[in-house]
Write a protein that holds these residues in place. Structure first.
Motif, PDB file in Angstrom:
ATOM      1  N   LEU A   1       6.882  -0.415   8.088  1.00 30.68           N
ATOM      2  CA  LEU A   1       7.265   0.886   7.214  1.00 30.68           C
ATOM      3  C   LEU A   1       6.215   1.686   7.135  1.00 30.68           C
ATOM      4  O   LEU A   1       6.339   2.883   6.294  1.00 30.68           O
ATOM      5  CB  LEU A   1       7.907   0.265   5.980  1.00 30.68           C
ATOM      6  N   GLY A   2       5.147   1.092   7.259  1.00 31.27           N
ATOM      7  CA  GLY A   2       3.646   2.016   6.905  1.00 31.27           C
ATOM      8  C   GLY A   2       3.217   1.514   5.500  1.00 31.27           C
ATOM      9  O   GLY A   2       2.423   2.109   5.180  1.00 31.27           O
ATOM     10  N   HIS A   3       3.542   0.220   4.993  1.00 33.26           N
ATOM     11  CA  HIS A   3       3.227   0.041   3.643  1.00 33.26           C
ATOM     12  C   HIS A   3       2.813  -1.515   3.727  1.00 33.26           C
ATOM     13  O   HIS A   3       3.661  -2.398   2.987  1.00 33.26           O
ATOM     14  CB  HIS A   3       4.454   0.246   2.649  1.00 33.26           C
ATOM     15  N   PRO A   4       1.685  -1.916   4.238  1.00 34.00           N
ATOM     16  CA  PRO A   4       1.366  -3.351   4.332  1.00 34.00           C
ATOM     17  C   PRO A   4       1.133  -4.072   2.969  1.00 34.00           C
ATOM     18  O   PRO A   4       0.943  -3.372   2.070  1.00 34.00           O
ATOM     19  CB  PRO A   4       0.018  -3.338   5.104  1.00 34.00           C
ATOM     20  N   ILE A   5       1.472  -5.381   2.931  1.00 34.48           N
ATOM     21  CA  ILE A   5       1.201  -5.852   1.646  1.00 34.48           C
ATOM     22  C   ILE A   5      -0.146  -5.900   1.432  1.00 34.48           C
ATOM     23  O   ILE A   5      -1.049  -6.315   2.242  1.00 34.48           O
ATOM     24  CB  ILE A   5       1.856  -7.400   1.912  1.00 34.48           C
ATOM     25  N   LEU A   6      -0.482  -5.764   0.396  1.00 33.53           N
ATOM     26  CA  LEU A   6      -2.060  -5.796  -0.273  1.00 33.53           C
ATOM     27  C   LEU A   6      -2.636  -6.973   0.055  1.00 33.53           C
ATOM     28  O   LEU A   6      -1.891  -7.979  -0.622  1.00 33.53           O
ATOM     29  CB  LEU A   6      -1.949  -5.052  -1.687  1.00 33.53           C
TER      30      LEU A   6
ATOM     31  N   THR B   1      -7.388  -4.131   3.349  1.00 26.63           N
ATOM     32  CA  THR B   1      -7.135  -4.265   1.909  1.00 26.63           C
ATOM     33  C   THR B   1      -7.350  -5.963   1.650  1.00 26.63           C
ATOM     34  O   THR B   1      -7.588  -6.253   0.465  1.00 26.63           O
ATOM     35  CB  THR B   1      -5.752  -4.088   1.557  1.00 26.63           C
ATOM     36  N   ALA B   2      -7.925  -6.550   2.668  1.00 22.71           N
ATOM     37  CA  ALA B   2      -7.895  -8.224   2.260  1.00 22.71           C
ATOM     38  C   ALA B   2      -9.190  -8.227   1.287  1.00 22.71           C
ATOM     39  O   ALA B   2      -8.856  -9.109   0.431  1.00 22.71           O
ATOM     40  CB  ALA B   2      -7.978  -8.925   3.691  1.00 22.71           C
ATOM     41  N   GLY B   3     -10.150  -7.717   1.555  1.00 28.52           N
ATOM     42  CA  GLY B   3     -11.359  -8.029   0.855  1.00 28.52           C
ATOM     43  C   GLY B   3     -11.214  -7.494  -0.776  1.00 28.52           C
ATOM     44  O   GLY B   3     -12.262  -7.634  -1.503  1.00 28.52           O
ATOM     45  N   GLN B   4     -10.161  -6.632  -1.017  1.00 29.34           N
ATOM     46  CA  GLN B   4     -10.128  -6.002  -2.183  1.00 29.34           C
ATOM     47  C   GLN B   4      -9.312  -6.848  -3.421  1.00 29.34           C
ATOM     48  O   GLN B   4      -9.236  -6.414  -4.407  1.00 29.34           O
ATOM     49  CB  GLN B   4      -9.729  -4.535  -2.072  1.00 29.34           C
ATOM     50  N   TYR B   5      -8.642  -7.707  -2.692  1.00 28.40           N
ATOM     51  CA  TYR B   5      -7.743  -8.476  -3.718  1.00 28.40           C
ATOM     52  C   TYR B   5      -8.116  -9.999  -3.678  1.00 28.40           C
ATOM     53  O   TYR B   5      -8.475 -10.410  -2.614  1.00 28.40           O
ATOM     54  CB  TYR B   5      -6.229  -8.192  -3.093  1.00 28.40           C
ATOM     55  N   PRO B   6      -7.864 -10.784  -4.635  1.00 30.23           N
ATOM     56  CA  PRO B   6      -8.157 -12.093  -4.672  1.00 30.23           C
ATOM     57  C   PRO B   6      -7.285 -13.120  -3.685  1.00 30.23           C
ATOM     58  O   PRO B   6      -7.608 -14.112  -3.449  1.00 30.23           O
ATOM     59  CB  PRO B   6      -8.172 -12.461  -6.163  1.00 30.23           C
ATOM     60  N   ARG B   7      -6.079 -12.323  -3.368  1.00 28.08           N
ATOM     61  CA  ARG B   7      -5.069 -13.023  -2.732  1.00 28.08           C
ATOM     62  C   ARG B   7      -4.030 -12.053  -1.977  1.00 28.08           C
ATOM     63  O   ARG B   7      -4.162 -10.862  -2.241  1.00 28.08           O
ATOM     64  CB  ARG B   7      -4.320 -13.943  -3.456  1.00 28.08           C
TER      65      ARG B   7
ATOM     66  N   ALA C   1       0.915  -1.257  -0.099  1.00 23.58           N
ATOM     67  CA  ALA C   1       0.071  -0.123   0.038  1.00 23.58           C
ATOM     68  C   ALA C   1       0.954   1.165   0.100  1.00 23.58           C
ATOM     69  O   ALA C   1       1.887   1.423   0.759  1.00 23.58           O
ATOM     70  CB  ALA C   1      -0.816   0.084   1.310  1.00 23.58           C
ATOM     71  N   GLY C   2       0.486   2.317  -0.752  1.00 25.54           N
ATOM     72  CA  GLY C   2       1.087   3.499  -0.679  1.00 25.54           C
ATOM     73  C   GLY C   2       2.534   3.545  -1.436  1.00 25.54           C
ATOM     74  O   GLY C   2       2.942   2.793  -2.141  1.00 25.54           O
TER      75      GLY C   2
ATOM     76  N   ALA D   1       6.191   2.788  -8.569  1.00 25.30           N
ATOM     77  CA  ALA D   1       5.457   3.155  -7.521  1.00 25.30           C
ATOM     78  C   ALA D   1       4.503   4.301  -7.904  1.00 25.30           C
ATOM     79  O   ALA D   1       4.693   5.052  -8.847  1.00 25.30           O
ATOM     80  CB  ALA D   1       6.282   3.615  -6.341  1.00 25.30           C
ATOM     81  N   SER D   2       3.468   4.221  -7.401  1.00 26.03           N
ATOM     82  CA  SER D   2       2.367   5.341  -7.703  1.00 26.03           C
ATOM     83  C   SER D   2       1.784   5.738  -6.207  1.00 26.03           C
ATOM     84  O   SER D   2       2.050   5.184  -5.189  1.00 26.03           O
ATOM     85  CB  SER D   2       1.222   4.780  -8.275  1.00 26.03           C
ATOM     86  N   ASP D   3       1.028   6.690  -6.154  1.00 26.25           N
ATOM     87  CA  ASP D   3       0.594   7.074  -4.883  1.00 26.25           C
ATOM     88  C   ASP D   3      -0.229   5.928  -4.187  1.00 26.25           C
ATOM     89  O   ASP D   3      -0.349   5.997  -3.002  1.00 26.25           O
ATOM     90  CB  ASP D   3      -0.312   8.482  -4.975  1.00 26.25           C
ATOM     91  N   GLU D   4      -0.771   4.924  -5.047  1.00 26.14           N
ATOM     92  CA  GLU D   4      -1.909   4.154  -4.417  1.00 26.14           C
ATOM     93  C   GLU D   4      -0.962   2.931  -3.939  1.00 26.14           C
ATOM     94  O   GLU D   4      -1.394   2.039  -2.819  1.00 26.14           O
ATOM     95  CB  GLU D   4      -3.138   3.643  -5.479  1.00 26.14           C
ATOM     96  N   GLU D   5       0.035   2.384  -4.607  1.00 24.40           N
ATOM     97  CA  GLU D   5       0.837   1.269  -4.200  1.00 24.40           C
ATOM     98  C   GLU D   5       2.048   1.049  -5.025  1.00 24.40           C
ATOM     99  O   GLU D   5       2.374   2.081  -5.814  1.00 24.40           O
ATOM    100  CB  GLU D   5       0.020  -0.132  -4.846  1.00 24.40           C
ATOM    101  N   SER D   6       2.841   0.369  -4.298  1.00 28.28           N
ATOM    102  CA  SER D   6       4.191   0.145  -4.789  1.00 28.28           C
ATOM    103  C   SER D   6       4.502  -1.475  -5.029  1.00 28.28           C
ATOM    104  O   SER D   6       4.141  -2.028  -4.312  1.00 28.28           O
ATOM    105  CB  SER D   6       5.286   0.718  -3.837  1.00 28.28           C
ATOM    106  N   ARG D   7       5.406  -1.533  -6.257  1.00 25.46           N
ATOM    107  CA  ARG D   7       5.939  -2.866  -6.419  1.00 25.46           C
ATOM    108  C   ARG D   7       7.364  -2.991  -6.065  1.00 25.46           C
ATOM    109  O   ARG D   7       8.193  -2.052  -6.455  1.00 25.46           O
ATOM    110  CB  ARG D   7       5.682  -3.258  -7.848  1.00 25.46           C
TER     111      ARG D   7
END
Length: 215
Positions: free
Chosen positions: A168-173, A182-188, A99-100, A142-148
């Protein structure tokens, strides 16, 4: 997090097999080893035993993590590989979506971890009694919404990458434990073991196994 264990069906992708080693691409949602109770009996290890009766566990990936996992096919291979993991001679690379926007393109998280007893199996940072835990990271995009990010764990603590990214303030989606919003927003959970480097138990040759992230 859903209490219903509903592991994916289908063939387990075999990345490599020889007289000592078996390397597979574990699907997300499948336990590495049996859990407690008959409803958690289906797992990667028992599925592999049907085709490879001598398969032996060396390390684990979390249920919700996919990617490269190695098994020994002999007692010698299991000991040899186990010693490499213990001595941190293996090199592991993960890919994650978090996230972020991560501001630093590269960095290291050095935070000791311990089990969060009232909330097992969750882990937490504890500077008093935690075990040393170190993760290097590199931002791919990276974007404002998420980073890879690529993650390079130097230690192998339970849930290490998940807790370090949260710290770090950026939990895994899609992480049901550490990023439940975010758990409900992603298939895994968006964490995949992309590459594993190790020395072959027969002769010590350095080998690299890769499985492309499915996200």
């Amino acid at each position: 997090m859903s209490d219903i264990y509903n592991p994916p069906m289908g063939e387990i992708p075999i990345l490599h097999a020889d007289h000592e080693l078996l390397v597979v691409d574990k699907p997300a949602g499948l336990l590495s080893v049996p859990g407690k109770g008959p409803e958690l009996a289906d797992c990667l290890l028992t599925r592999l035993e049907k085709a490879f009766p001598t398969v032996r566990l060396v390390h684990r990936l979390d249920r919700d993590t996919s990617g490269v996992m190695v098994f020994g096919l002999t007692a010698h291979a299991q000991r040899h590989l186990g010693a490499q993991f213990e001595a941190r001679k293996t090199k592991k690379t993960y890919i994650a979506r978090v996230a972020g926007r991560l501001e630093s393109k590269t960095g290291t998280v050095d935070l000791p971890l311990i089990v969060d007893w009232p909330n097992r199996p969750k882990q937490m940072v504890c500077h008093e009694t935690g075990k040393p835990s170190i993760t290097d990271y590199k931002v791919v995009k990276a974007s404002d919404e998420e980073s890879r990010v690529r993650l390079f764990p130097q230690t192998g603590r339970s849930h290490q990458l998940r807790v370090h990214m949260l710290a770090l303030g950026h939990p895994i989606l899609g992480d049901p434990f550490y990023g439940p919003e975010t758990a409900g927003q992603y298939p895994r959970m968006m964490l995949h073991a992309e590459e594993l480097r190790l020395n072959h138990p027969d002769g010590g040759l350095s080998q690299k196994f890769r499985a492309k992230a499915p996200f």
